[in-house]
Design a protein around this motif. Structure first.
Motif, short mmCIF file in Angstrom:
data_model
loop_
_atom_site.label_atom_id
_atom_site.label_comp_id
_atom_site.label_asym_id
_atom_site.label_seq_id
_atom_site.Cartn_x
_atom_site.Cartn_y
_atom_site.Cartn_z
N VAL A 65 1.01 -1.63 -0.25
CA VAL A 65 0.31 0.05 0.37
C VAL A 65 1.01 1.63 -0.06
CG1 VAL A 65 -1.93 -1.31 1.34
CG2 VAL A 65 -0.03 0.12 2.21
N THR A 66 -0.02 2.24 -1.00
CA THR A 66 1.16 4.00 -0.61
C THR A 66 1.32 4.37 0.96
OG1 THR A 66 -1.35 4.73 -0.42
CG2 THR A 66 0.35 3.66 -2.96
N SER A 67 1.72 5.45 1.32
CA SER A 67 1.77 6.50 2.53
C SER A 67 0.08 6.64 3.23
CB SER A 67 2.36 7.08 2.52
OG SER A 67 1.84 8.33 1.74
N THR A 68 -0.72 6.46 2.07
CA THR A 68 -1.96 6.92 2.24
C THR A 68 -2.40 5.50 2.71
OG1 THR A 68 -2.49 7.88 0.29
CG2 THR A 68 -2.02 9.16 2.19
N ALA A 69 -1.86 4.27 2.40
CA ALA A 69 -2.80 3.13 2.31
C ALA A 69 -3.81 2.83 1.65
CB ALA A 69 -3.98 3.41 4.06
N ARG A 70 -3.56 3.55 -0.08
CA ARG A 70 -4.05 2.87 -1.02
C ARG A 70 -3.41 2.06 -1.21
NH1 ARG A 70 -8.87 5.72 -0.46
NH2 ARG A 70 -8.75 7.69 -0.06
N ASP A 216 -8.02 4.85 -5.89
CA ASP A 216 -9.13 5.32 -4.86
C ASP A 216 -9.72 3.85 -3.25
OD1 ASP A 216 -9.35 6.93 -7.06
OD2 ASP A 216 -10.21 5.27 -8.11
N TYR A 217 -8.44 3.29 -3.57
CA TYR A 217 -9.57 1.68 -2.53
C TYR A 217 -8.40 1.43 -1.49
CZ TYR A 217 -12.76 1.72 -5.94
OH TYR A 217 -13.59 1.86 -7.17
N ASN A 218 -8.72 1.69 -0.22
CA ASN A 218 -8.05 1.31 0.90
C ASN A 218 -8.13 -0.63 0.64
OD1 ASN A 218 -9.88 0.36 3.53
ND2 ASN A 218 -9.64 2.70 2.89
N PRO A 219 -6.91 -1.52 1.47
CA PRO A 219 -7.35 -2.20 1.79
C PRO A 219 -8.26 -2.85 2.48
CG PRO A 219 -5.26 -2.34 2.10
CD PRO A 219 -5.87 -1.09 2.02
N LEU A 220 -9.21 -1.99 3.24
CA LEU A 220 -10.62 -3.09 4.26
C LEU A 220 -12.06 -2.31 3.41
CD1 LEU A 220 -9.62 -1.51 7.88
CD2 LEU A 220 -9.12 -3.69 6.63
N GLU A 221 -11.62 -1.76 2.03
CA GLU A 221 -13.09 -1.41 1.16
C GLU A 221 -12.31 -2.56 0.72
OE1 GLU A 221 -12.73 3.74 1.23
OE2 GLU A 221 -11.49 1.86 -0.34
N VAL A 222 -11.89 -3.20 -0.23
CA VAL A 222 -11.72 -3.66 -0.43
C VAL A 222 -12.15 -5.53 0.07
CG1 VAL A 222 -10.43 -5.24 -2.23
CG2 VAL A 222 -9.35 -3.21 -1.77
N GLY A 223 -11.69 -5.56 1.34
CA GLY A 223 -12.37 -6.73 2.12
C GLY A 223 -11.38 -7.53 2.34
N LEU A 224 -9.93 -7.33 2.37
CA LEU A 224 -8.60 -7.99 2.51
C LEU A 224 -8.26 -8.11 4.15
CD1 LEU A 224 -7.20 -6.84 -0.66
CD2 LEU A 224 -8.00 -8.81 -0.12
N TRP A 225 -9.45 -8.52 5.03
CA TRP A 225 -8.69 -8.56 5.93
C TRP A 225 -7.57 -9.59 6.40
CZ3 TRP A 225 -10.88 -4.88 9.78
CH2 TRP A 225 -11.82 -4.41 9.11
N HIS A 226 -7.19 -10.60 6.02
CA HIS A 226 -6.79 -11.75 5.94
C HIS A 226 -5.20 -11.04 5.84
CE1 HIS A 226 -7.38 -12.46 1.66
NE2 HIS A 226 -6.03 -12.78 1.64
N GLY A 233 2.35 -2.71 14.89
CA GLY A 233 3.53 -2.02 14.60
C GLY A 233 3.05 -1.17 13.50
N CYS A 234 4.32 -0.29 13.34
CA CYS A 234 3.99 0.66 12.50
C CYS A 234 4.85 -0.55 11.06
CB CYS A 234 5.38 1.81 12.70
SG CYS A 234 5.73 2.93 11.52
N TYR A 235 4.06 0.43 10.20
CA TYR A 235 4.41 0.55 8.82
C TYR A 235 3.57 0.96 7.51
CZ TYR A 235 -0.66 -1.64 8.37
OH TYR A 235 -2.15 -2.27 8.12
N ILE A 236 4.22 1.30 6.57
CA ILE A 236 3.86 1.55 5.45
C ILE A 236 2.53 1.79 5.83
CG2 ILE A 236 3.76 2.62 3.33
CD1 ILE A 236 6.36 1.92 2.60
N GLY A 237 1.49 3.43 5.86
CA GLY A 237 0.02 2.55 5.66
C GLY A 237 -0.49 2.31 6.69
#
Length: 330
Positions: A65-70, A216-226, A233-237
């Motif tokens: 993901v990008t720094s803004t979690a895209r 336009d989308y982040n992993p939670l919008e996609v539904g990639l919870w797994h 802890g800390c990581y990009i996004g």
């Protein structure tokens, strides 16, 4: 990608996915080798899943993901004794090489190598894949977690088909791909074409770059919870994803859509005069027209009736993704 008429071989392959087994050539996917003493720490900091907990012989899905979690890409990782192999989307291979290289600092013991051209990738999909894997000498993997893998005659055999369906993935030298392909076909696996893989991808809801995985989308919008660890802890996004989880801030979700007619990706999804989303992928299937699209969370979910251009649509659950907030995630 707009898929129209269905080849009879693809119809046969789709049936085998449900009742038998197919083999597909996923060699066009990119394969990046990451080595060096800091390889796990590096990947831990660059993607959504927990690499520090993985041992050789294990693996996981993760999202870059990008720094803004895209979303950039959905990646499958296999941890070896001396390296980590990243199975990436075909159209993200060069971009990810450059993106990952940007975050390697002089003190980091990390080396990136694109090994796509020298490697073949085959996937077995279907309930009878276990029997073939046993005959190939990898029966110890049956019942193990996705991502777990062993070496058989120089070939990495891993649990997981790349879809939400039982199966296995083989990573092997490109020069040996045809031999293994013929061996697997001789064990009565049907051939899965690239066209049928795309049909399955959409039916299952596996997101693809430039379609479901974009800026336009982040992993939670996609539904990639797994693929997301909320405890590592800390990581990009990480800050954006943590905030979305904590404050239940997901404003749209990826769903399947059963359609009454063909529709082109990019078509606006509406309820009455109100725009509630956008179609991202479309395919025809033996059971009719089907697509993937993002729908505003306030509009509703499974069973919701919508319009997709001139087509009527009904929202369906898709097995590859989930839209539930887990109580915990490792």
């Amino acid at each position: 990608m707009l898929i129209s008429a269905i080849d009879t071989k693809d119809v046969k392959a789709m049936q085998a996915v449900r009742e038998g087994v197919v083999v597909g050539d996923r060699s066009p996917s990119g394969l990046i080798r990451i080595s060096g003493d800091d390889m796990l720490r590096f990947l831990h900091n660059q993607s959504t899943n927990n690499f520090q907990s993985l041992k050789p012989g294990q693996g996981c899905d993760t999202v870059m993901v990008t720094s803004t979690a895209r979303t950039i890409d959905l990646v499958t990782a296999y941890v070896l004794n001396d390296a980590v192999l990243l199975l990436v989307s075909p159209n993200r291979r060069q971009e990810l090489m450059k993106w990952l290289d940007r975050y390697i600092f002089p003190a980091d013991q990390v080396k990136l190598t694109d090994v796509t051209e020298e490697t073949g990738i085959l996937s077995l999909i279907g309930p009878q894949s276990h029997g073939i894997v046993e005959k190939l000498g990898a029966g110890d993997l049956i019942g193990q977690a996705d991502g777990n893998h062993i070496l058989v005659d120089g070939v990495i055999v891993a649990v997981g088909s790349g879809l939400a369906a039982p199966g296995y993935t083989l990573v092997l030298p490109r020069a040996e791909k045809q031999t293994w392909w013929e061996k697997i076909r001789s064990l009565r696996a049907e051939e899965l074409s690239d066209r049928a893989w795309e049909m399955l991808r959409i039916l299952q809801g596996r997101p693809a770059p430039d379609s479901e995985l974009t800026d336009d989308y982040n992993p939670l919008e996609v539904g990639l919870w797994h693929t997301v660890s909320f405890n590592k802890g800390c990581y990009i996004g990480q800050e954006t994803i943590a905030r979305l989880n904590t404050y239940k801030g997901v404003k749209q979700y990826l769903w399947g859509i059963h359609l009454s007619a063909a529709a082109a990706p990019g078509t606006v999804i509406t309820i009455g005069e109100e725009k509630v989303g956008k179609l991202t992928s479309y395919t025809t299937t033996p059971d009719g027209h089907f697509g993937l699209g993002y729908i505003r969370s306030k509009a509703g979910g499974v069973g919701l009736k919508v319009r997709v251009g001139e087509a009527a649509g009904e929202i369906m659950a898709i097995p590859f993704v989930s839209h539930e907030y887990p109580s915990s995630n490792v």
